[in-house]
Motif scaffolding. Structure first.
Motif, mmCIF file in Angstrom:
data_model
loop_
_atom_site.group_PDB
_atom_site.id
_atom_site.type_symbol
_atom_site.label_atom_id
_atom_site.label_comp_id
_atom_site.label_asym_id
_atom_site.label_seq_id
_atom_site.Cartn_x
_atom_site.Cartn_y
_atom_site.Cartn_z
ATOM 1 N N TRP A 1 -8.127 0.020 -4.909
ATOM 2 C CA TRP A 1 -7.645 0.839 -4.128
ATOM 3 C C TRP A 1 -7.889 1.453 -2.839
ATOM 4 N N ILE A 2 -8.878 2.165 -2.861
ATOM 5 C CA ILE A 2 -9.552 2.822 -2.212
ATOM 6 C C ILE A 2 -10.152 2.198 -1.439
ATOM 7 N N PRO B 1 -12.743 7.436 3.493
ATOM 8 C CA PRO B 1 -12.127 7.894 2.734
ATOM 9 C C PRO B 1 -13.308 8.765 1.791
ATOM 10 N N THR B 2 -13.796 8.049 1.686
ATOM 11 C CA THR B 2 -15.165 8.404 0.873
ATOM 12 C C THR B 2 -16.828 8.526 0.660
ATOM 13 N N VAL C 1 0.759 -1.027 0.058
ATOM 14 C CA VAL C 1 0.003 0.461 0.358
ATOM 15 C C VAL C 1 0.895 1.286 -0.164
ATOM 16 N N GLN D 1 -0.108 5.706 -2.541
ATOM 17 C CA GLN D 1 -0.407 6.432 -1.695
ATOM 18 C C GLN D 1 -0.627 7.798 -2.428
ATOM 19 N N LEU E 1 -9.460 3.943 6.217
ATOM 20 C CA LEU E 1 -8.345 4.949 6.308
ATOM 21 C C LEU E 1 -7.920 5.448 8.091
ATOM 22 N N ARG F 1 -5.179 8.029 -2.526
ATOM 23 C CA ARG F 1 -5.590 7.697 -1.492
ATOM 24 C C ARG F 1 -5.476 8.968 -0.933
ATOM 25 N N ASP F 2 -4.277 10.118 -0.671
ATOM 26 C CA ASP F 2 -4.213 11.271 -0.811
ATOM 27 C C ASP F 2 -5.596 12.332 -1.419
#
Length: 233
Positions: free
Chosen positions: A115-116, A125-126, A76, A82, A120, A85-86
């Motif tokens: 990958w999300i 994140p979503t 990851v 990364q 986290l 994800r950022d």
């Protein structure tokens, strides 16, 4: 900006209702596309969408999926993972655009979503973010990919706006410079981006309230109690 958007009748946006309070930050929109071809029509459509979003006052970022490894085929901390994800954490809304391949979204696009993670650390994140879905077709118009993207958006706990865009025979809808030609399909993309900005402005300050769940509060309370009990032993 009018030079960037020659197909728009800008006078029609005077009363669109998209306004910002003094000092209010721009809505942050991440755009994802689903092909690594040199002339990728999902990328060209996303680039057109980004121009429109910026016209409506948003700040945009486009993620290039080239070099992103297959899900679980790299750690990851891989730089492309990364980066993705950022950007997801940075965003307040997103645009997903996939070509339709064999009647479905492309593997390139699905790999990005895979990958999300749903969480986290303590951050989802979503969850609670807005989403607009689009697709490009090599032949006649289809809605298979956008329908699948809507399912993904629900699974990722996002607010998917009602409007959507499906561009048939995409190779005919862009000029040699990669700009989308004037058409009803272009007008629909304008509609979708305008709607996305409006929904993002309405919802971004209320995400915590809208996605607050009893089951998650219960789980958090149980975890807190377990930690307290461990310290008392």
């Amino acid at each position: 900006m009018s030079e960037q958007l020659p197909n728009l009748d800008l006078s029609l946006f005077d009363d669109a209702g998209i306004t910002f309070r003094p000092g209010e930050p721009k809505p942050r929109i991440l755009l994802l596309y689903g092909s690594t071809r040199e002339r990728s029509f999902s990328r060209l459509l996303v680039e057109e969408a980004a121009r429109l979003l910026e016209h409506f006052g948003a700040e945009t970022r486009i993620f290039n999926p080239s070099g992103l490894p297959l899900p679980d085929d790299a750690p990851v901390d891989h730089p492309k993972v990364q980066e993705l994800r950022d950007l997801v954490l940075w965003s307040q809304g997103q645009v997903w655009c996939s070509p339709e391949r064999h009647g479905a979204m492309s593997a390139v696009f699905k790999a990005q979503i895979d990958w999300i993670p749903l969480a986290l650390g303590a951050i989802r994140p979503t969850q609670g973010k807005t989403l607009a879905v689009m697709q490009v077709c090599g032949g006649s118009q289809s809605f298979n990919a956008v329908n699948q993207l809507r399912v993904l958006g629900r699974w990722m706990r996002m607010f998917t706006i009602p409007n959507q865009s499906s561009v048939p025979k995409a190779f005919m809808e862009f000029d040699e410079a990669g700009r989308m030609k004037p058409s009803a399909f272009y007008d629909r993309v304008v509609d979708v981006m305008e709607e996305l900005v409006k929904f993002t402005l309405l919802l971004r300050d209320h995400q915590g309230f809208l996605v607050d769940r009893y089951s998650e509060r219960k789980e958090s309370a149980e975890q807190l109690m377990a930690r307290v009990n461990q310290r008392s032993i």
